[in-house]
Design an enzyme around this catalytic site. Structure first.
Site, mmCIF file in Angstrom:
data_model
loop_
_atom_site.group_PDB
_atom_site.id
_atom_site.type_symbol
_atom_site.label_atom_id
_atom_site.label_comp_id
_atom_site.label_asym_id
_atom_site.label_seq_id
_atom_site.Cartn_x
_atom_site.Cartn_y
_atom_site.Cartn_z
ATOM 1 N N ASP A 1 0.856 -1.186 0.000
ATOM 2 C CA ASP A 1 0.000 0.000 0.000
ATOM 3 C C ASP A 1 0.889 1.232 0.000
ATOM 4 O OD1 ASP A 1 -2.049 1.794 0.169
ATOM 5 O OD2 ASP A 1 -2.680 1.260 2.203
ATOM 6 N N ASN B 1 10.820 -6.940 -8.710
ATOM 7 C CA ASN B 1 10.204 -5.653 -9.044
ATOM 8 C C ASN B 1 11.280 -4.595 -9.225
ATOM 9 O OD1 ASN B 1 9.930 -3.123 -7.092
ATOM 10 N ND2 ASN B 1 10.206 -4.950 -5.788
ATOM 11 N N SER C 1 16.455 0.389 -1.285
ATOM 12 C CA SER C 1 15.839 -0.090 -2.521
ATOM 13 C C SER C 1 16.889 -0.118 -3.623
ATOM 14 C CB SER C 1 14.689 0.828 -2.941
ATOM 15 O OG SER C 1 14.260 0.505 -4.250
ATOM 16 N N PRO C 2 16.936 -1.189 -4.411
ATOM 17 C CA PRO C 2 17.916 -1.241 -5.498
ATOM 18 C C PRO C 2 17.447 -0.527 -6.758
ATOM 19 C CG PRO C 2 16.699 -3.298 -5.424
ATOM 20 C CD PRO C 2 16.195 -2.467 -4.273
ATOM 21 N N ASN C 3 16.246 0.076 -6.716
ATOM 22 C CA ASN C 3 15.637 0.611 -7.930
ATOM 23 C C ASN C 3 15.698 2.124 -8.052
ATOM 24 O OD1 ASN C 3 14.803 -2.045 -8.706
ATOM 25 N ND2 ASN C 3 13.149 -1.888 -7.195
ATOM 26 N N THR C 4 16.354 2.792 -7.085
ATOM 27 C CA THR C 4 16.598 4.236 -7.174
ATOM 28 C C THR C 4 18.101 4.455 -7.227
ATOM 29 O OG1 THR C 4 14.580 4.812 -5.966
ATOM 30 C CG2 THR C 4 16.342 6.446 -5.990
ATOM 31 N N LYS D 1 15.831 0.958 7.069
ATOM 32 C CA LYS D 1 15.686 -0.313 6.352
ATOM 33 C C LYS D 1 16.931 -0.541 5.508
ATOM 34 C CE LYS D 1 12.373 -3.018 3.670
ATOM 35 N NZ LYS D 1 10.970 -3.044 3.161
ATOM 36 N N GLY E 1 11.263 -13.271 2.635
ATOM 37 C CA GLY E 1 11.058 -14.684 2.377
ATOM 38 C C GLY E 1 10.137 -15.410 3.331
ATOM 39 N N TYR F 1 5.318 -9.936 2.481
ATOM 40 C CA TYR F 1 4.718 -9.267 1.330
ATOM 41 C C TYR F 1 4.436 -10.293 0.233
ATOM 42 C CZ TYR F 1 4.237 -5.890 -2.560
ATOM 43 O OH TYR F 1 3.789 -5.162 -3.629
#
Length: 462
Positions: A146, A192, A279-282, A321, A402, A423
């Site tokens: 969310d 993702n 996060s690995p995406n930024t 985190k 996991g 998640y």
């Protein structure tokens, strides 16, 4: 009464769904459908339902209608259990949908209350206190599901001990191009590369403010006396604890300013705050985990939080985190910063850029992005163990990565976690997983002679 609720549900689903809210990240949701307000008396369209979508809708309606008939013959607790079990019948239909479409549908359902609500009390052995807050159980939903605080009430109502929304960025941003969510179904994993898609802190603050006001109104309307010595269940958003996960905008050159802005705007609605630097995406985000960078960042964010005015309950705890892809030296640096600055907690861990077996054998593993789900369990649990030992058990840790059943949650707790988050397993298995995990976790504790969660925390290394 149940039959009336079923009729109302059907009416809303068919005729009042003009603008189905956006959702991003993992199980279900729906994209926004627009129509002109200048054209009167035109029923809004159900959004582009394919044949598979129509089958899904018909099956879901069937469950609701039959549930309404069944409700009149059983007690509330039994009916509650039936509703959770019945959601398993819907899960296969989500598998036919694109991953992000399915995720948006799931968030939309939770936002509208089209999900089961837990009426049964949690096993007493699962109750615990962390940061002066009372958790009815230690099982939470991690950030990413969310993202925009659309479904907090529905998600907490399903029986999670806590829900973490976000990551929320100061300015709205679309995130990375689609497709950006990929299933590795046989491995129980997801990749993702969403890239902090967010509606921004203003939109999220409006939603959280409305929820907070509703909670306060309910408290003032309640006639039940509460002892001053009693720590009440729940938090600022309702029956469970609410965490707010803060991110930075992709184009921002001042990461600390982004996190500080998030604190100033959203901390009043949060039972705890999270600085997401893993996060690995930024691009460049994970560099903030370095010793000097992390220390400077945490000091600025702590100062921003502490300069605000707080009541007797004080400011919300501040957590960081971290990633699972860190060296021993990296972990030692983070532990040192956490202890020196008296950080309130760490979430261990985010998704991984590695491809642990058996995920590496799936062709989908070649997609870039962070991997979550079962293949991450061992890697994230090892990092959890190391961090518990490095911090000497002095800092509450949230184990994430996991977890797919109560036994997994129990292993995280024995490795040092005070709380756990899931998640991906929730994305695949749906609401029925929540009560199942609580029963399994309680059985694990009782099997090994523990009388509470607190007794089991870090048991493998004490």
């Amino acid at each position: 009464m149940a039959a009336r609720a079923s009729r109302n549900f059907i009416k809303e689903l068919l005729y009042k769904n003009a603008k189905i809210g956006a959702i991003g990240g993992g199980v279900g949701g729906v994209g926004a459908v627009r129509h002109s307000s200048s054209i009167p008396n035109i029923r809004p369209k159900i959004p582009q339902l394919s044949k598979k979508g129509r089958i899904f809708t018909a099956a879901f309606l069937g469950i609701v209608i039959s549930g309404g008939a069944y409700a009149s013959t059983v007690d509330e607790a039994t009916f509650c259990g039936w509703l959770f079990s019945a959601t398993k019948l819907v899960n296969p239909f989500f598998a036919y949908l694109d991953a992000e479409t399915a995720h948006r549908l799931a968030v939309a359902a939770a936002a509208r209350g089209w999900v089961p609500r837990e009426k049964r009390p949690d096993p007493s052995i699962l109750g615990m206190e962390v940061w002066g807050r009372r958790f009815s159980n230690p099982i939470g939903l991690s950030a990413g599901f969310d993202k925009n605080a659309e479904a907090v009430e529905g998600l907490l109502g399903m029986g999670f001990g806590f829900v973490e929304i976000g990551s929320v960025t100061p300015a709205p941003q679309d995130g990375n191009p689609k497709p950006r969510i990929f299933r590795l179904r046989e491995e129980g994993a997801i990749i993702n590369r969403c890239g902090f898609n967010s509606e921004g802190i203003v939109a999220v603050a409006k939603r959280l403010g409305a929820q907070h006001g509703k909670r306060k109104l309910a408290e003032t309307s309640s006639t039940a006396p509460v002892s001053n010595d009693e720590i009440p269940h729940g938090g600022k958003a309702g029956p469970g604890i609410l965490g707010v996960n803060l991110g930075k905008n992709k184009t921002s050159e001042d990461a600390a300013a982004d996190y500080v802005q998030g604190v100033h705007t959203l901390s009043q609605y949060a039972d705890y705050l999270v600085i997401n630097i893993s996060s690995p995406n930024t691009p460049g985000l994970r560099k903030l985990q370095g010793r000097k960078q992390l220390k400077d960042l945490v000091k600025k964010v702590q100062a921003a939080r502490d300069e605000m005015q707080w009541g007797e309950e004080g400011p919300p705890p501040l957590l960081v985190k971290i990633a699972p892809d860190l060296s021993k030296l990296d972990l030692e640096d983070i532990a040192a910063v956490a202890l020196t600055l008296r950080l309130d907690g760490l979430i261990i861990t985010n998704t991984t850029i590695a491809r642990p077996d058996p995920a590496s054998k799936n062709p989908v593993s070649e997609e870039t992005g962070g991997l979550s789900g079962k293949p991450l369990f061992s890697l994230s649990t090892n990092v959890l163990k190391d961090m518990y030992l490095l911090t000497r058990g002095k800092i509450p840790l949230i184990g994430c990565g996991g977890i797919s059943n109560g036994e997994d949650a129990y292993k995280k707790i024995r490795a040092g976690a005070s709380l756990v988050q899931l998640y991906t397993a929730f994305a695949y298995e749906g609401p029925a997983l929540i009560p199942q995990m609580k029963v399994e976790l309680a059985e694990c504790l009782e099997r090994d002679g523990f009388k509470s969660i607190a007794e089991a925390i870090g048991a493998d290394y004490r």
